[in-house]
Write a protein that holds these residues in place. Sequence first.
Motif, PDB file in Angstrom:
ATOM      1  N   GLU A 135      54.855  75.579  57.380  1.00  0.00           N
ATOM      2  CA  GLU A 135      54.925  76.700  58.299  1.00  0.00           C
ATOM      3  C   GLU A 135      54.538  76.272  59.709  1.00  0.00           C
ATOM      4  OE1 GLU A 135      52.903  80.132  56.985  1.00  0.00           O
ATOM      5  OE2 GLU A 135      53.033  81.168  58.892  1.00  0.00           O
ATOM      6  N   ALA A 136      53.626  75.318  59.785  1.00  0.00           N
ATOM      7  CA  ALA A 136      53.206  74.848  61.103  1.00  0.00           C
ATOM      8  C   ALA A 136      54.382  74.263  61.853  1.00  0.00           C
ATOM      9  CB  ALA A 136      52.109  73.799  60.959  1.00  0.00           C
ATOM     10  N   ASP A 137      55.215  73.490  61.155  1.00  0.00           N
ATOM     11  CA  ASP A 137      56.349  72.855  61.809  1.00  0.00           C
ATOM     12  C   ASP A 137      57.425  73.881  62.151  1.00  0.00           C
ATOM     13  OD1 ASP A 137      55.871  70.466  59.277  1.00  0.00           O
ATOM     14  OD2 ASP A 137      55.080  70.384  61.301  1.00  0.00           O
TER      15      ASP A 137
ATOM     16  N   ALA B 212      57.944  65.761  71.910  1.00  0.00           N
ATOM     17  CA  ALA B 212      59.091  66.668  71.830  1.00  0.00           C
ATOM     18  C   ALA B 212      59.189  67.251  70.425  1.00  0.00           C
ATOM     19  CB  ALA B 212      60.378  65.920  72.178  1.00  0.00           C
ATOM     20  N   HIS B 213      59.683  68.467  70.330  1.00  0.00           N
ATOM     21  CA  HIS B 213      59.813  69.121  69.027  1.00  0.00           C
ATOM     22  C   HIS B 213      60.729  68.340  68.097  1.00  0.00           C
ATOM     23  CE1 HIS B 213      58.400  73.325  70.540  1.00  0.00           C
ATOM     24  NE2 HIS B 213      57.413  72.522  70.240  1.00  0.00           N
ATOM     25  N   VAL B 214      61.721  67.663  68.644  1.00  0.00           N
ATOM     26  CA  VAL B 214      62.615  66.859  67.804  1.00  0.00           C
ATOM     27  C   VAL B 214      61.829  65.745  67.108  1.00  0.00           C
ATOM     28  CG1 VAL B 214      64.544  65.237  67.852  1.00  0.00           C
ATOM     29  CG2 VAL B 214      64.710  67.377  69.098  1.00  0.00           C
ATOM     30  N   SER B 215      60.901  65.117  67.830  1.00  0.00           N
ATOM     31  CA  SER B 215      60.082  64.057  67.236  1.00  0.00           C
ATOM     32  C   SER B 215      59.252  64.598  66.087  1.00  0.00           C
ATOM     33  CB  SER B 215      59.154  63.444  68.297  1.00  0.00           C
ATOM     34  OG  SER B 215      59.887  62.809  69.296  1.00  0.00           O
ATOM     35  N   ILE B 216      58.676  65.770  66.281  1.00  0.00           N
ATOM     36  CA  ILE B 216      57.821  66.351  65.248  1.00  0.00           C
ATOM     37  C   ILE B 216      58.647  66.769  64.033  1.00  0.00           C
ATOM     38  CG2 ILE B 216      56.200  68.217  64.768  1.00  0.00           C
ATOM     39  CD1 ILE B 216      55.429  68.021  67.789  1.00  0.00           C
ATOM     40  N   LEU B 217      59.829  67.307  64.274  1.00  0.00           N
ATOM     41  CA  LEU B 217      60.719  67.638  63.154  1.00  0.00           C
ATOM     42  C   LEU B 217      61.155  66.378  62.415  1.00  0.00           C
ATOM     43  CD1 LEU B 217      63.026  70.458  64.571  1.00  0.00           C
ATOM     44  CD2 LEU B 217      61.543  70.627  62.574  1.00  0.00           C
TER      45      LEU B 217
ATOM     46  N   ALA C 134      58.415  65.302  60.202  1.00  0.00           N
ATOM     47  CA  ALA C 134      58.298  66.160  59.033  1.00  0.00           C
ATOM     48  C   ALA C 134      59.399  65.884  58.014  1.00  0.00           C
ATOM     49  CB  ALA C 134      58.329  67.621  59.455  1.00  0.00           C
ATOM     50  N   LEU C 135      60.592  65.553  58.496  1.00  0.00           N
ATOM     51  CA  LEU C 135      61.729  65.290  57.617  1.00  0.00           C
ATOM     52  C   LEU C 135      61.813  63.824  57.218  1.00  0.00           C
ATOM     53  CD1 LEU C 135      64.333  67.498  59.515  1.00  0.00           C
ATOM     54  CD2 LEU C 135      63.262  68.022  57.325  1.00  0.00           C
ATOM     55  N   ASN C 136      60.843  63.014  57.696  1.00  0.00           N
ATOM     56  CA  ASN C 136      60.765  61.594  57.361  1.00  0.00           C
ATOM     57  C   ASN C 136      62.023  60.825  57.785  1.00  0.00           C
ATOM     58  OD1 ASN C 136      59.347  59.381  56.408  1.00  0.00           O
ATOM     59  ND2 ASN C 136      60.218  59.526  54.342  1.00  0.00           N
TER      60      ASN C 136
END
Length: 782
Positions: free
Chosen positions: A258-260, A384-389, A392-394
Motif C-alpha cells: 500500500e505504501a508503494d 523518482a516514483h519510477v525508481s521506487i516502483l 518494488a517490482l524487482n
Amino acid sequence: MFEKIFEISNSISDVIAKQNDYNAMLSDIVRIVASGLNAKVCSIYVYNNDSDELILNATYGLSPNSIGEIKMKPGEGLTGMSFQENRILNLKDPHFHPGFKYFPDSGEEEYLSFLAIPLNIAGRCLGVMVVQTAQSECFSEYIVNMAKTIGTQLANLLLNADVLKSLALSNYDQQRNQAPSLNDSPHQNIIKITGSSGNVGIAIGNAYIFDTNNPFINITHTDPDSSAKELSILNNALAIAIEKTLALEKKALSLISEADASIFHAHLLFLEDKSLLSKIRETLISNNYTVEFALKKVYDEYIIIFSNLKDKSFRDKAMDFKDVMIRLLETVLKLKHVNIEENDGDIFERKNLIIVAREMLPSALLKLPANVKGIICERGGATAHVSILAKALNIPALMSAKKAASIVRDNDIILMDCYGEIAYVNPPDFIIDRYGSTLLSHKEKEPYIANARLEARTSDGSKIFLRANIGLLSETILLNKYGAEGIGLYRTEFFYMIRDRLPTEEEQYEIFSKVFKIVDNYEVTIRTLDAGSDKPLPYLEYLEEENPALGIRGARLLLSKPEILKPHLKAILRAGENGKLNIMFPMVSTCHEIIRLKQILEEVKAELTSAGINYSKNYRFGIMIEVPSIIMDLKNVMREVDFISIGTNDLFQYLYAADRTNDLAHNKNLVLHPGFLRLLKIIGDDCKLHNYKKVSVCGDVACKPLFIPLIIGSAIHEMSMPPRYVPLIKETIRHFSIDECKSIMSKAIDMADDFQVLSFLNNEFANRKIQHLIQEKNWNMR
C-alpha cells in the motif's frame, strides 16, 4: 613480498599507460616480470578461441623467433596442462615430467625449473604465464605468491586486448561510426551507457525503444464552438481521469504494498488541485481556447517551473505532473473521438526486453508486460516514483542515462549492471562471459540458493547472523527465499519519499505492523527516518545549505522536527508490540544527541501510556556508526545504547572525505585500506569489552565475500545486506574459521596500503580454491 609486488605492478602499469603497441607492451612486461622474480625466462601464452590453441605472444629468455610459432592445444605440454586444468604447476627438471613437450629452437632446454600460472579473470582462463630458471629446484612459495598476484594484473591486460580484437573483427562500430584504433584505450570502443541506479540488479535482453508519447506536441489552436461546451468536456474528463488514477492505484496495490501504491495519491492531488484546475479553466475561458489547447498552455508553463527548481527530487515530480496531464489530455481527445497514437502492441509478444526510454512515467511502468527484464531511462533519479516502483517490482533500473535512447537501436542486445551503474550495448562475448555467474539468476538459477536455509556457520561451527536490508514491504518475501534471519536494516525513508505529504502515524503503523507479521519471530531493526542531504523530502522546507552532506540530516533533522519524530516513533513502538523490535537512529555524531533522542522516546512512551495505547516495552535502542566523531566517544556511547550498527558506506565517505558517488574522488579499493580496517576492529573490540555489546555491519562491504573474513576477524558476528546476497555470504563464511579470520585481520591491519591487503586476500581465497566467490568487479589492481 608486498613491497616487491607493488614495485613490479607499478612498473607494469607504467608500461600499459605509456606503450600503445600491444606486442611491444607484452615484450616490456615479460622483461619486467623476469627481472622482478629473478628469473631467466618469462613467457606469456595467450589462448586463441578461434583456433583452440595457446600461442606464445611474448617471451624474455626464449628465442624471439619462437613468438607466434609455438602453439599448443589445451592439455598439450605442461603449459597446455596448466591451462586445461586451471592449476599452477611448480616443477624442477620439467623435461622428466610425462606431460613435457619439447619445442626445437626455443632454447628452453637449458632451464631446469618451471612455473606455470594460469591467467584467470572472473572464472575464465585467458592464457598462461611461464617463469623459468636454470637451477634444478622448485620455486619458493614467496615467488609463487608474487607470480599469482602479478598474473591477475596480466589477466586484466589480456582481457583488454580481447576487447580490441573483438571490436576490430566486428563491423558494429562502423555502423556507429566509431572505428576502433589500437592507439585508443581498449575500453573506449565498447559502447557503454552510464547513469544512476534506480534499482540494483543485472539483466540481459533485447532493447525495446519505448516512445513515451507526448501528445501535447501535436496540439494546435482552433476556435471552439463554445467555451461552455469545452468546460463541460473538461469536467467529464477530470472525473474519468480520477477513475483511471484510482484504477492504477488499485493495480499497484495488487502488485506491491500500500505504501508503494500511494504514488498515485500524488496524481490524485494534481487532479484535485484547485489552483491548477483554476489555471486551466481561466486559460480556457479568457483566451477562447479548446480544452486540449488550454491544457497544453498550462502544461508548458508548469514544466518550465519544474525544470527551474533547484532540488533534483523536486524536479522528479515533473514526471508525475506530466503523467497526470497526458492522462487528462488523452481522456479529452477520446471524448472528442480523436485518434491517439499508442505504443506498438509488439511489446507484449517479444521476450526478455530491456526498455530504453527518454523518460518512463509511473502509469506506463505498471502497464508493461512481465517480459520486461530491465529499464534504462534518460531522465529521473533514485527518488523518482519510477525508481521506487521498479524496486518494488524487482526490475533493474538505470536512471539519468544520458542519450541512451539515441545510442541504442531497437533489438540491440543490452547487458545491464545496475550495481556498477552501467549498461553495455551489444557487448562482446568476453563481457557476457565475465558476468556469466551473475547472469545465472537471469536464467532463474541462483548460485548457492540450494543451501540458503542452512545457518551461517564458520568452518569451526561458530554462528554468524545474516539479516536483510530492505526498504519496501514487498521485499519481505525475499527473507525466506534467501535465508535471511530477520531484518537488520529497514529503511523508512522510502515510505516518506514516495509521498507528497508527511505520512500519518496510522499509515506508518499499518505498514510497519505488516512487516512484523511477515517476519514473524525474527528481529526487525527499524532505522528511523534518514532524510536530508541526498534524500530530501519534497514537502519539507529546508534552509539552503552550502554543504548538505554536513548539514541538517539524520538525527539532526529528527531532533529539529519533533512533530515528525514523535508520530514516527509512536507508529514504530505500536507496530513492534508483539515482535522483536530494534529502533536505530541514523547519522548520530555526539553522545548528547543520543541522550536527547532517548528523552524524546520516553516522552512518546508516556503519551502512549496516557492514551491507553499498547506498545513494545522490550525494544532495543541503537544507533548507526557513520560519523567518525562518535567513534572517539565510544566509551560513553556504550553506556547509552543496546546495540550499534556500522554503516560503512557513510563512515568511509566521511573518514576519507571522498564522495562515494563521485568516481574521481572515490577509490573503491580504499575500503581495504589498513586505516579503515583498524577503525572497524576498534569498534568490534570495544563492543567485545563491553560485555559483547551487540554490533553489526550493514554497509556495502557486507555483500563482498573478500571483506567477510575481515568483518568476522573484527569480532563482529552480525551483518545485514540485500537479501539476494545472503546465500553467497553464507557460502563464503563456511570456508573460514574464527581464528583464521582473526589472523587475516591481524595481518591486514599491519600492511602498508589497500593494494597489499587486496593481494593478500586474493591469495587467501586462491589458497582455499574459492576465487569464484569474488564477484565484485571493483576490486582492481592499481
